[in-house]
Design a protein around this motif. Structure first.
Motif, PDB file in Angstrom:
ATOM      1  N   TYR A 311      97.566   8.155 -77.173  1.00  0.00           N
ATOM      2  CA  TYR A 311      97.501   6.717 -77.410  1.00  0.00           C
ATOM      3  C   TYR A 311      98.164   6.370 -78.739  1.00  0.00           C
ATOM      4  O   TYR A 311      98.935   5.427 -78.836  1.00  0.00           O
ATOM      5  CB  TYR A 311      96.039   6.264 -77.389  1.00  0.00           C
ATOM      6  CG  TYR A 311      95.849   4.785 -77.629  1.00  0.00           C
ATOM      7  CD1 TYR A 311      95.966   3.873 -76.593  1.00  0.00           C
ATOM      8  CD2 TYR A 311      95.554   4.305 -78.896  1.00  0.00           C
ATOM      9  CE1 TYR A 311      95.803   2.515 -76.810  1.00  0.00           C
ATOM     10  CE2 TYR A 311      95.387   2.956 -79.129  1.00  0.00           C
ATOM     11  CZ  TYR A 311      95.509   2.060 -78.082  1.00  0.00           C
ATOM     12  OH  TYR A 311      95.350   0.721 -78.310  1.00  0.00           O
ATOM     13  N   LYS A 312      97.875   7.183 -79.767  1.00  0.00           N
ATOM     14  CA  LYS A 312      98.425   6.920 -81.095  1.00  0.00           C
ATOM     15  C   LYS A 312      99.944   7.039 -81.090  1.00  0.00           C
ATOM     16  O   LYS A 312     100.646   6.239 -81.716  1.00  0.00           O
ATOM     17  CB  LYS A 312      97.822   7.897 -82.117  1.00  0.00           C
ATOM     18  CG  LYS A 312      98.234   7.591 -83.546  1.00  0.00           C
ATOM     19  CD  LYS A 312      97.684   8.590 -84.540  1.00  0.00           C
ATOM     20  CE  LYS A 312      98.257   8.333 -85.938  1.00  0.00           C
ATOM     21  NZ  LYS A 312      99.723   8.490 -85.991  1.00  0.00           N
ATOM     22  N   LEU A 315     101.324   3.928 -79.521  1.00  0.00           N
ATOM     23  CA  LEU A 315     101.165   2.786 -80.424  1.00  0.00           C
ATOM     24  C   LEU A 315     102.174   2.859 -81.572  1.00  0.00           C
ATOM     25  O   LEU A 315     102.793   1.845 -81.937  1.00  0.00           O
ATOM     26  CB  LEU A 315      99.720   2.738 -80.951  1.00  0.00           C
ATOM     27  CG  LEU A 315      99.393   1.589 -81.912  1.00  0.00           C
ATOM     28  CD1 LEU A 315      99.649   0.227 -81.280  1.00  0.00           C
ATOM     29  CD2 LEU A 315      97.939   1.674 -82.385  1.00  0.00           C
TER      30      LEU A 315
ATOM     31  N   ARG B 283     100.376  -3.761 -87.016  1.00  0.00           N
ATOM     32  CA  ARG B 283      99.834  -2.721 -86.155  1.00  0.00           C
ATOM     33  C   ARG B 283      98.659  -3.253 -85.330  1.00  0.00           C
ATOM     34  O   ARG B 283      98.577  -3.036 -84.131  1.00  0.00           O
ATOM     35  CB  ARG B 283      99.415  -1.518 -87.003  1.00  0.00           C
ATOM     36  CG  ARG B 283      99.141  -0.275 -86.192  1.00  0.00           C
ATOM     37  CD  ARG B 283      98.760   0.911 -87.079  1.00  0.00           C
ATOM     38  NE  ARG B 283      98.471   2.065 -86.236  1.00  0.00           N
ATOM     39  CZ  ARG B 283      99.393   2.932 -85.845  1.00  0.00           C
ATOM     40  NH1 ARG B 283     100.635   2.800 -86.230  1.00  0.00           N
ATOM     41  NH2 ARG B 283      99.058   3.947 -85.056  1.00  0.00           N
ATOM     42  N   ASN B 284      97.750  -3.960 -86.001  1.00  0.00           N
ATOM     43  CA  ASN B 284      96.599  -4.549 -85.298  1.00  0.00           C
ATOM     44  C   ASN B 284      97.041  -5.521 -84.212  1.00  0.00           C
ATOM     45  O   ASN B 284      96.507  -5.524 -83.104  1.00  0.00           O
ATOM     46  CB  ASN B 284      95.692  -5.297 -86.283  1.00  0.00           C
ATOM     47  CG  ASN B 284      94.914  -4.340 -87.169  1.00  0.00           C
ATOM     48  OD1 ASN B 284      94.812  -3.151 -86.865  1.00  0.00           O
ATOM     49  ND2 ASN B 284      94.387  -4.845 -88.266  1.00  0.00           N
ATOM     50  N   GLN B 287      98.560  -3.580 -81.340  1.00  0.00           N
ATOM     51  CA  GLN B 287      97.535  -2.836 -80.612  1.00  0.00           C
ATOM     52  C   GLN B 287      96.711  -3.771 -79.723  1.00  0.00           C
ATOM     53  O   GLN B 287      96.395  -3.458 -78.583  1.00  0.00           O
ATOM     54  CB  GLN B 287      96.606  -2.098 -81.582  1.00  0.00           C
ATOM     55  CG  GLN B 287      95.518  -1.328 -80.846  1.00  0.00           C
ATOM     56  CD  GLN B 287      94.808  -0.317 -81.708  1.00  0.00           C
ATOM     57  OE1 GLN B 287      94.987  -0.281 -82.923  1.00  0.00           O
ATOM     58  NE2 GLN B 287      93.993   0.518 -81.079  1.00  0.00           N
ATOM     59  N   ASN B 288      96.409  -4.926 -80.274  1.00  0.00           N
ATOM     60  CA  ASN B 288      95.683  -5.946 -79.532  1.00  0.00           C
ATOM     61  C   ASN B 288      96.459  -6.346 -78.272  1.00  0.00           C
ATOM     62  O   ASN B 288      95.901  -6.420 -77.168  1.00  0.00           O
ATOM     63  CB  ASN B 288      95.480  -7.155 -80.459  1.00  0.00           C
ATOM     64  CG  ASN B 288      94.587  -8.198 -79.864  1.00  0.00           C
ATOM     65  OD1 ASN B 288      93.606  -7.864 -79.195  1.00  0.00           O
ATOM     66  ND2 ASN B 288      94.915  -9.454 -80.087  1.00  0.00           N
ATOM     67  N   LEU B 290      98.808  -4.592 -76.752  1.00  0.00           N
ATOM     68  CA  LEU B 290      98.851  -3.427 -75.859  1.00  0.00           C
ATOM     69  C   LEU B 290      97.563  -3.311 -75.051  1.00  0.00           C
ATOM     70  O   LEU B 290      97.585  -3.128 -73.826  1.00  0.00           O
ATOM     71  CB  LEU B 290      99.071  -2.157 -76.701  1.00  0.00           C
ATOM     72  CG  LEU B 290      99.034  -0.807 -75.975  1.00  0.00           C
ATOM     73  CD1 LEU B 290     100.130  -0.731 -74.922  1.00  0.00           C
ATOM     74  CD2 LEU B 290      99.193   0.347 -76.968  1.00  0.00           C
ATOM     75  N   ASP B 291      96.422  -3.442 -75.720  1.00  0.00           N
ATOM     76  CA  ASP B 291      95.137  -3.291 -75.036  1.00  0.00           C
ATOM     77  C   ASP B 291      94.931  -4.364 -73.969  1.00  0.00           C
ATOM     78  O   ASP B 291      94.400  -4.085 -72.890  1.00  0.00           O
ATOM     79  CB  ASP B 291      93.987  -3.312 -76.051  1.00  0.00           C
ATOM     80  CG  ASP B 291      93.962  -2.039 -76.901  1.00  0.00           C
ATOM     81  OD1 ASP B 291      94.690  -1.086 -76.557  1.00  0.00           O
ATOM     82  OD2 ASP B 291      93.230  -2.002 -77.896  1.00  0.00           O
TER      83      ASP B 291
END
Lengths: 342, 342
Positions: A311-312, A315, B283-284, B287-288, B290-291
C-alpha cells in the motif's frame, strides 16, 4: 454478558450500556443487535431536520413533552430522542435556555435521550444511528425522534432513516437559508415554520409553498379533460391518496402549535399504513442499511489482504505523480506487484 | 478524442468539455485524468467554507477579482473557482445581488468558474471535486478556490481537499451557528469575520478566539519554567513554527479586508512550504482520494459477482426480520446459499 434479555425486559441501565457498546463498535453490541432485531419494526421513526437557528431542538423537546403529557383520554407514549446535531442542546452545543427546557424531560422513565457527536465519518454516524434505533425499537419505545441538522446530503441520509420526516424552518433566516432547503424539501413529509411569532412568517410560508410546488410536479400536473378545472388537485387526490406535506406554524418555546404537529405526525403514520407506503419505506430503509454495512465490510476485508508495504509503495508512487489515483486503485485491486516500475 | 493535450495547451473549450465528461463519469474523462495527473501538484488549493448567510460566495468572488487585479508590481494569477454549495450564486441558488457581482469576473480568460450541484452522494461529490481540481491544476490555474457550505462533516471532507482552509463567519448569526462551527474550526487555517460592518463583530471575534483556544491545546500549554510568563505563547512559536490561524475582518460587498486576506493566504502558503507541511498535506489529500476510489471500486466489483435473486432473497429475509443486517452481510459476503433457511 448478553444484554439483549435485559433490554427486552425494559432495564434502563442495560439500555444505556448497550448504546455505548454499539457506539464503540464492540462485539457485545453486535451480538445483542442480532438478537434484538427480530423484536424491531414497531416504532414510529420521526426525523426532525432543519438549519441551525430554526429551534428544532426546542421543538423536539416539546414534542417529547407532549407525548408524555397528552390531552385527556390519550395514553402517554414511550419516547426516545436521538440527537445527531452538533448544535443541539442534547449534544452539548446548546445555549442556556435550551438546557433549562430539557429539564422538563429529566427523570421521566418514559423518555430516553441519546446524543451523538457528529465527528468522524457521517456514513458511520448514519449506521450507528440505525443501530441505536433498533435498540430503542426492541426496548419498546413507541416514537423515536431523530434530530439532525439539515444542511448537507449526509444529514439528509440520516433523516432517511425515518418513516416521517419533519423539516423545520424559521422566518427571517434569509434567502440563502431558503435556497439550501431545496434538496431537503424533497424528503419533507411535514413542514414546520417554527418561531412563528416572528416577523416574516407569511413570506417564509409562501417560499415553502412555492418550493413544494416545484418539488412535487404531480400536484401541478393537469389532466387534459379538466385543464380549466381549478379543483383538479382535489379530484386527483380522490383517485389516488397523495400525501400533501402540510405547512404548520409553531412557537416551540411556548408550546404553540405542538398539538397540531402531533396530529399531523399521527395522520402521516395512518397514511403510510393505509397506502402500503410503510412497508415500502421499511424496505428502503433496511436496504440502505444493508448496502452501507456491505460497503464497510468489503473495505475491511480487502484491507486485511493487502500488505502495508505494498500500500505504501503505491501511495508513494501516487504522491510522486508516477501514477494517477485510478491507476493506483487498479494496481492495488488487480495485484499490481510492488516490483512493477511506474 | 483525447482532450489532455488541449487542456495542457490551455484551450478553454476543451477544459469545459472535459469537466463535463468527468462529472458524467465518462471513460474519456478518466483517460484524460490519467494523462493529466503527472502535470498536477503546482496549484494552491484554497477552501472557503462557512454557513449559509455568511457571504462566503461574495468573498470568493472578491478574492478572485483581487487575484486578477492585484496591487501594482504583482502579476495577476490564473484563478479557478469550484463551487460545491447549493446556496452559492455560482450554483444558482443566489440572491440577485450576488449574480450581479459575479459579472465582475465574466469574460476574463484568467478565471474559470465551475459549479457543482450538491445532490447525490457527497462521497461522490468530494471525488468529482478532486478530479476537477486536477484538471484545473494541470491546465495551469495557480490558485483554485473551492467553496463549500460548512455545516456537515461531508462538506468538511471536501474542504480537506485544500492546502489552505478559510472558515467564514458573520456577526449576529446566533449562538447556534457558533456552536456548529466547533468541528469546522479545527480545520481552519484562516478565520474571516465577514460582514464586519454589522453590529456584533467584536463578540463574534471573541467567540472565535475562545473556540480557537479550546481547539488548539498546544497554544494553551504552559511550560513549568515560565508559567507566570504572559509571553509564553510567543516563545513557543519561536522554538517551533506554529501556524496560529489569524482572525480577519472583511466586508466582501465593499472589498474591505480582501487584500489582508490575500496576504494571509500567501503567508500560509509560505508557512506550509517552510515547515514541510505542504508535502504532508499533499500526501494526506492523495491518500484520502485513493481510499475513496478504492471503496467505490470494491463495491462495484462485488456487485458484479452477486445475482439479483440472491440479493433479493437476503433483503426479503431482512425485511421480514428473519435475519439481522449484520447476518445479511455475512450471508452475502460468505456466499450464504439462497437455499439456506433463516
Amino acid at each position: 454478558m448478553n444484554l439483549a434479555p435485559s433490554i427486552l425486559a425494559g432495564e434502563r441501565l442495560a439500555l444505556a450500556r448497550l448504546l455505548s457498546k454499539i457506539e464503540n463498535n464492540m462485539q457485545e453490541g453486535l451480538t445483542a443487535l442480532n438478537e434484538l432485531f427480530p423484536h424491531t419494526g414497531q416504532a414510529h421513526l420521526v426525523g426532525v431536520t432543519g438549519a441551525p437557528g430554526t429551534g428544532k431542538s426546542s421543538l423536539v423537546n416539546q414534542l417529547a413533552y407532549y407525548y408524555r403529557h397528552p390531552i385527556q383520554g390519550q395514553t402517554p407514549r414511550k419516547i426516545a430522542i436521538i440527537a445527531v446535531d452538533p448544535s443541539s442542546p442534547f449534544t452539548g452545543g446548546a445555549i442556556l435556555g435550551d438546557r433549562i427546557r430539557m429539564q422538563d424531560l429529566a427523570g421521566d422513565p418514559g423518555v430516553f435521550i441519546r446524543s451523538m457527536a457528529a465527528r468522524g465519518s457521517l456514513g458511520g454516524l448514519a449506521q450507528t444511528t440505525a443501530s441505536l434505533v433498533q435498540v430503542f425499537d426492541a426496548a419498546g419505545f413507541e416514537t423515536i425522534l431523530i434530530e439532525t441538522v439539515g444542511a448537507g446530503q449526509a444529514e439528509v441520509d440520516i433523516a432517511r432513516l425515518a418513516h416521517t420526516t419533519i423539516v423545520v424552518e424559521a422566518p427571517g433566516l434569509g434567502d440563502e437559508i431558503q435556497a439550501i432547503k431545496a434538496g431537503i424539501l424533497e424528503i419533507a413529509d411535514i413542514l414546520v415554520v417554527n418561531k412563528a411569532d416572528r416577523p416574516g412568517v407569511e413570506s417564509t410560508e409562501r417560499a415553502l409553498q412555492n418550493m413544494l410546488q416545484l418539488g412535487h410536479p404531480i400536484r401541478n400536473m393537469k389532466r387534459p379533460e379538466d385543464a380549466q378545472d381549478r379543483d383538479d388537485e382535489q379530484q386527483a387526490q380522490a383517485i389516488l391518496p397523495i400525501w400533501v406535506p402540510p405547512i404548520l406554524r409553531t412557537v416551540a418555546t411556548q408550546g404553540d402549535g405542538v398539538s397540531e404537529l402531533v396530529r399531523a405526525i399521527s395522520d402521516h403514520y395512518q397514511y403510510l399504513h393505509d397506502t402500503g407506503q410503510w412497508k415500502k419505506r421499511e424496505r428502503n430503509r433496511l436496504q440502505n442499511e444493508l448496502d452501507n454495512l456491505l460497503k464497510d465490510s468489503l473495505v475491511a476485508r480487502w484491507r486485511a489482504t493487502i500488505s502495508k508495504s505494498e500500500y505504501k509503495y503505491i501511495l508513494d508512487s501516487l504522491v510522486e505523480r508516477r501514477i494517477s489515483p485510478h491507476q493506483a486503485v487498479e494496481s492495488l485491486l488487480d495485484g499490481g506487484s510492488p516490483g512493477k516500475s511506474f
